[in-house]
Design a protein around this motif. Sequence first.
Motif, PDB file in Angstrom:
ATOM      1  N   HIS A 281       0.842  -1.194   0.000  1.00  0.00           N
ATOM      2  CA  HIS A 281       0.000   0.000   0.000  1.00  0.00           C
ATOM      3  C   HIS A 281       0.876   1.242   0.000  1.00  0.00           C
ATOM      4  O   HIS A 281       1.805   1.350   0.799  1.00  0.00           O
ATOM      5  CB  HIS A 281      -0.897   0.001   1.241  1.00  0.00           C
ATOM      6  N   ASP A 282       0.542   2.225  -0.882  1.00  0.00           N
ATOM      7  CA  ASP A 282       1.334   3.455  -0.902  1.00  0.00           C
ATOM      8  C   ASP A 282       0.494   4.703  -1.153  1.00  0.00           C
ATOM      9  O   ASP A 282       1.038   5.772  -1.374  1.00  0.00           O
ATOM     10  CB  ASP A 282       2.443   3.356  -1.949  1.00  0.00           C
ATOM     11  N   SER A 283      -0.833   4.583  -1.143  1.00  0.00           N
ATOM     12  CA  SER A 283      -1.687   5.764  -1.243  1.00  0.00           C
ATOM     13  C   SER A 283      -3.118   5.379  -0.894  1.00  0.00           C
ATOM     14  O   SER A 283      -3.500   4.212  -0.958  1.00  0.00           O
ATOM     15  CB  SER A 283      -1.631   6.383  -2.652  1.00  0.00           C
ATOM     16  N   GLY A 284      -3.905   6.405  -0.538  1.00  0.00           N
ATOM     17  CA  GLY A 284      -5.285   6.151  -0.151  1.00  0.00           C
ATOM     18  C   GLY A 284      -5.395   5.692   1.297  1.00  0.00           C
ATOM     19  O   GLY A 284      -4.403   5.646   2.037  1.00  0.00           O
ATOM     20  N   ASP A 285      -6.596   5.355   1.720  1.00  0.00           N
ATOM     21  CA  ASP A 285      -6.882   4.936   3.091  1.00  0.00           C
ATOM     22  C   ASP A 285      -6.287   3.553   3.351  1.00  0.00           C
ATOM     23  O   ASP A 285      -6.743   2.574   2.760  1.00  0.00           O
ATOM     24  CB  ASP A 285      -8.395   4.911   3.307  1.00  0.00           C
ATOM     25  N   PRO A 286      -5.289   3.431   4.225  1.00  0.00           N
ATOM     26  CA  PRO A 286      -4.654   2.124   4.432  1.00  0.00           C
ATOM     27  C   PRO A 286      -5.579   1.105   5.097  1.00  0.00           C
ATOM     28  O   PRO A 286      -5.439  -0.095   4.856  1.00  0.00           O
ATOM     29  CB  PRO A 286      -3.459   2.455   5.330  1.00  0.00           C
ATOM     30  N   PHE A 287      -6.495   1.567   5.929  1.00  0.00           N
ATOM     31  CA  PHE A 287      -7.413   0.644   6.606  1.00  0.00           C
ATOM     32  C   PHE A 287      -8.398   0.044   5.601  1.00  0.00           C
ATOM     33  O   PHE A 287      -8.638  -1.171   5.597  1.00  0.00           O
ATOM     34  CB  PHE A 287      -8.153   1.366   7.737  1.00  0.00           C
ATOM     35  N   ALA A 288      -8.951   0.898   4.727  1.00  0.00           N
ATOM     36  CA  ALA A 288      -9.857   0.397   3.690  1.00  0.00           C
ATOM     37  C   ALA A 288      -9.109  -0.519   2.727  1.00  0.00           C
ATOM     38  O   ALA A 288      -9.638  -1.543   2.276  1.00  0.00           O
ATOM     39  CB  ALA A 288     -10.475   1.577   2.937  1.00  0.00           C
ATOM     40  N   TRP A 289      -7.863  -0.149   2.416  1.00  0.00           N
ATOM     41  CA  TRP A 289      -7.045  -0.989   1.513  1.00  0.00           C
ATOM     42  C   TRP A 289      -6.818  -2.365   2.119  1.00  0.00           C
ATOM     43  O   TRP A 289      -6.976  -3.390   1.442  1.00  0.00           O
ATOM     44  CB  TRP A 289      -5.715  -0.295   1.255  1.00  0.00           C
ATOM     45  N   GLY A 290      -6.438  -2.410   3.387  1.00  0.00           N
ATOM     46  CA  GLY A 290      -6.184  -3.695   4.035  1.00  0.00           C
ATOM     47  C   GLY A 290      -7.417  -4.572   4.077  1.00  0.00           C
ATOM     48  O   GLY A 290      -7.355  -5.785   3.791  1.00  0.00           O
ATOM     49  N   GLU A 291      -8.557  -3.981   4.405  1.00  0.00           N
ATOM     50  CA  GLU A 291      -9.805  -4.754   4.417  1.00  0.00           C
ATOM     51  C   GLU A 291     -10.140  -5.246   3.015  1.00  0.00           C
ATOM     52  O   GLU A 291     -10.590  -6.381   2.824  1.00  0.00           O
ATOM     53  CB  GLU A 291     -10.949  -3.903   4.966  1.00  0.00           C
ATOM     54  N   GLY A 292      -9.897  -4.388   2.018  1.00  0.00           N
ATOM     55  CA  GLY A 292     -10.168  -4.776   0.641  1.00  0.00           C
ATOM     56  C   GLY A 292      -9.277  -5.906   0.167  1.00  0.00           C
ATOM     57  O   GLY A 292      -9.733  -6.816  -0.540  1.00  0.00           O
ATOM     58  N   MET A 293      -7.994  -5.877   0.564  1.00  0.00           N
ATOM     59  CA  MET A 293      -7.084  -6.957   0.168  1.00  0.00           C
ATOM     60  C   MET A 293      -7.486  -8.276   0.810  1.00  0.00           C
ATOM     61  O   MET A 293      -7.495  -9.328   0.147  1.00  0.00           O
ATOM     62  CB  MET A 293      -5.643  -6.600   0.572  1.00  0.00           C
ATOM     63  N   ILE A 294      -7.824  -8.252   2.076  1.00  0.00           N
ATOM     64  CA  ILE A 294      -8.229  -9.482   2.761  1.00  0.00           C
ATOM     65  C   ILE A 294      -9.487 -10.062   2.112  1.00  0.00           C
ATOM     66  O   ILE A 294      -9.579 -11.272   1.852  1.00  0.00           O
ATOM     67  CB  ILE A 294      -8.441  -9.213   4.270  1.00  0.00           C
ATOM     68  N   ALA A 295     -10.467  -9.199   1.821  1.00  0.00           N
ATOM     69  CA  ALA A 295     -11.697  -9.663   1.173  1.00  0.00           C
ATOM     70  C   ALA A 295     -11.395 -10.228  -0.217  1.00  0.00           C
ATOM     71  O   ALA A 295     -11.988 -11.241  -0.632  1.00  0.00           O
ATOM     72  CB  ALA A 295     -12.693  -8.510   1.078  1.00  0.00           C
ATOM     73  N   HIS A 296     -10.474  -9.586  -0.931  1.00  0.00           N
ATOM     74  CA  HIS A 296     -10.117 -10.042  -2.277  1.00  0.00           C
ATOM     75  C   HIS A 296      -9.444 -11.415  -2.227  1.00  0.00           C
ATOM     76  O   HIS A 296      -9.739 -12.287  -3.059  1.00  0.00           O
ATOM     77  CB  HIS A 296      -9.191  -9.016  -2.921  1.00  0.00           C
ATOM     78  N   TYR A 297      -8.560 -11.605  -1.285  1.00  0.00           N
ATOM     79  CA  TYR A 297      -7.931 -12.923  -1.143  1.00  0.00           C
ATOM     80  C   TYR A 297      -8.973 -13.997  -0.850  1.00  0.00           C
ATOM     81  O   TYR A 297      -8.971 -15.080  -1.453  1.00  0.00           O
ATOM     82  CB  TYR A 297      -6.872 -12.892  -0.037  1.00  0.00           C
ATOM     83  N   LYS A 298      -9.875 -13.704   0.062  1.00  0.00           N
ATOM     84  CA  LYS A 298     -10.913 -14.687   0.404  1.00  0.00           C
ATOM     85  C   LYS A 298     -11.801 -14.996  -0.796  1.00  0.00           C
ATOM     86  O   LYS A 298     -12.159 -16.155  -1.037  1.00  0.00           O
ATOM     87  CB  LYS A 298     -11.748 -14.168   1.570  1.00  0.00           C
ATOM     88  N   ALA A 299     -12.144 -13.964  -1.578  1.00  0.00           N
ATOM     89  CA  ALA A 299     -12.979 -14.161  -2.758  1.00  0.00           C
ATOM     90  C   ALA A 299     -12.287 -15.014  -3.807  1.00  0.00           C
ATOM     91  O   ALA A 299     -12.944 -15.675  -4.621  1.00  0.00           O
ATOM     92  CB  ALA A 299     -13.360 -12.807  -3.359  1.00  0.00           C
ATOM     93  N   ASN A 300     -10.944 -15.016  -3.773  1.00  0.00           N
ATOM     94  CA  ASN A 300     -10.170 -15.825  -4.721  1.00  0.00           C
ATOM     95  C   ASN A 300      -9.640 -17.110  -4.088  1.00  0.00           C
ATOM     96  O   ASN A 300      -8.684 -17.709  -4.583  1.00  0.00           O
ATOM     97  CB  ASN A 300      -9.027 -14.987  -5.292  1.00  0.00           C
ATOM     98  N   ARG A 301     -10.265 -17.502  -2.983  1.00  0.00           N
ATOM     99  CA  ARG A 301      -9.958 -18.781  -2.301  1.00  0.00           C
ATOM    100  C   ARG A 301      -8.489 -18.874  -1.891  1.00  0.00           C
ATOM    101  O   ARG A 301      -7.843 -19.920  -2.021  1.00  0.00           O
ATOM    102  CB  ARG A 301     -10.358 -19.964  -3.188  1.00  0.00           C
ATOM    103  N   VAL A 302      -7.971 -17.765  -1.397  1.00  0.00           N
ATOM    104  CA  VAL A 302      -6.602 -17.707  -0.881  1.00  0.00           C
ATOM    105  C   VAL A 302      -6.676 -17.314   0.584  1.00  0.00           C
ATOM    106  O   VAL A 302      -7.375 -16.363   0.949  1.00  0.00           O
ATOM    107  CB  VAL A 302      -5.754 -16.686  -1.667  1.00  0.00           C
ATOM    108  N   ASP A 303      -5.969 -18.038   1.430  1.00  0.00           N
ATOM    109  CA  ASP A 303      -5.961 -17.757   2.863  1.00  0.00           C
ATOM    110  C   ASP A 303      -5.134 -16.495   3.133  1.00  0.00           C
ATOM    111  O   ASP A 303      -3.923 -16.488   2.889  1.00  0.00           O
ATOM    112  CB  ASP A 303      -5.362 -18.947   3.621  1.00  0.00           C
ATOM    113  N   PRO A 304      -5.751 -15.412   3.629  1.00  0.00           N
ATOM    114  CA  PRO A 304      -4.990 -14.185   3.900  1.00  0.00           C
ATOM    115  C   PRO A 304      -3.843 -14.387   4.885  1.00  0.00           C
ATOM    116  O   PRO A 304      -2.877 -13.616   4.876  1.00  0.00           O
ATOM    117  CB  PRO A 304      -6.047 -13.228   4.486  1.00  0.00           C
ATOM    118  N   LEU A 305      -3.936 -15.409   5.724  1.00  0.00           N
ATOM    119  CA  LEU A 305      -2.868 -15.657   6.695  1.00  0.00           C
ATOM    120  C   LEU A 305      -1.564 -16.101   6.028  1.00  0.00           C
ATOM    121  O   LEU A 305      -0.517 -16.130   6.671  1.00  0.00           O
ATOM    122  CB  LEU A 305      -3.313 -16.705   7.710  1.00  0.00           C
ATOM    123  N   THR A 306      -1.642 -16.436   4.744  1.00  0.00           N
ATOM    124  CA  THR A 306      -0.441 -16.829   4.001  1.00  0.00           C
ATOM    125  C   THR A 306       0.130 -15.671   3.180  1.00  0.00           C
ATOM    126  O   THR A 306       1.123 -15.858   2.473  1.00  0.00           O
ATOM    127  CB  THR A 306      -0.735 -18.008   3.055  1.00  0.00           C
TER     128      THR A 306
END
Length: 398
Positions: A281-306
């Motif tokens: 992350h290098d611009s925009g709201d970092p909290f919204a970005w982090g939540e968006g990345m976690i949701a995107h990983y889950k939607a693509n059947r990838v464990d965010p913990l990895t």
Amino acid sequence: MIISSLLDTDLYKFTMMQVVLHQFPGAQVSYKFKCRNPDVNLAQFAGEIRAEIKSLCSLQFTDEELAYLRGLRFIKSDFVDFLGLFKLNEKYITVSEQTTGEIDISIEGPWLHTILFEIPVLAIVNEVYFRHTGKESALAQGRERLISKIKLLKNPQIAHLKIADYGTRRRFSKDWHEEVLRILSAQLGTHAEGGQFAGTSNVFYAMKLGLLPLGTMAHEYLQAAQALGPRLRDSQVFAFESWAHEYRGDLGIALSDVYGFQAFLRDYDMYFCKLFDGARHDSGDPFAWGEGMIAHYKANRVDPLTKTLVFSDGLTIPRTIELYNQFKGRCLLAFGIGTNLTNDLGDAPNHVPLQIVIKMTECNGQPVAKLSDTPSKNMCEDVNYLAYLRQVFNLQAA
């Protein structure tokens, strides 16, 4: 001499340069300097800046430095051999004064022979400026502030929070930079010791102080892909695939804001979610970005913990702690802190860090642009191209 080693730059300059050598050796580029601070007179220091750049262009890599680079697992032998012959050339860079008090710094030439200018030139501008304007008491206040930050990080409740130094380009001085790194290493413990100081983006100090060098790609790499790939809409995918071709799964942190976060997510499909280790992350709201990345990983059947989320946009220690508390236990985390570590030496107006950048503006004669999630970070000299890029990537105008 402000810059005494060509290693005194960010690691991602070398990782990108290796891709350029192997895949785009004929690319021609242009870069422009920009100072975002209002009413800062840098023109008065232009002669001194030029002298420092002349000194920079006299440097070559030493045998010790080449051996260090050769020892990095992702650096290839032929690239080190090339660096053994490499020097920056003054003919590719010009520094001129403007009557407004601003300076123009332009870099034009082969990408392979100009890519290493950016970071040391920014460090030169900073150090020359603060050499003349910095207050004698600034370092004492800087040390007090640094110790206060370390005390915040030593809270047992955040014992697993690790930070890294990303502050070369905007440092107060090279001596202060080294002092900061030594204090952080001693007080927090290094990566090798299992401590909270993960490492530095600066290759010279990584070698000198035994720290872990950190970095993957910068905006210029994805910007250049706008002129190097098969078609503009596929340029982000082309850049990621070219990176994967070079590093075969290593250095797997993707930069997410060259076209904005939503355009990144459209291209960052299941293949890239699984292939890359994470995103930065290098611009925009970092909290919204982090939540968006976690949701995107889950939607693509990838464990965010990895997967690792790297935060690097204007971080302070309190902001870093907030982000850590929100995302700990939900994904892997990394934090790169720049100006707030290497140039936090007093309150305005006594000490104001320079917000200076050098950004690529053309590649192979074509305009290139960055469409950041923070509009003030956008950089493009051609408004027509910017409008076209927004249309191609289906982006709304800011």
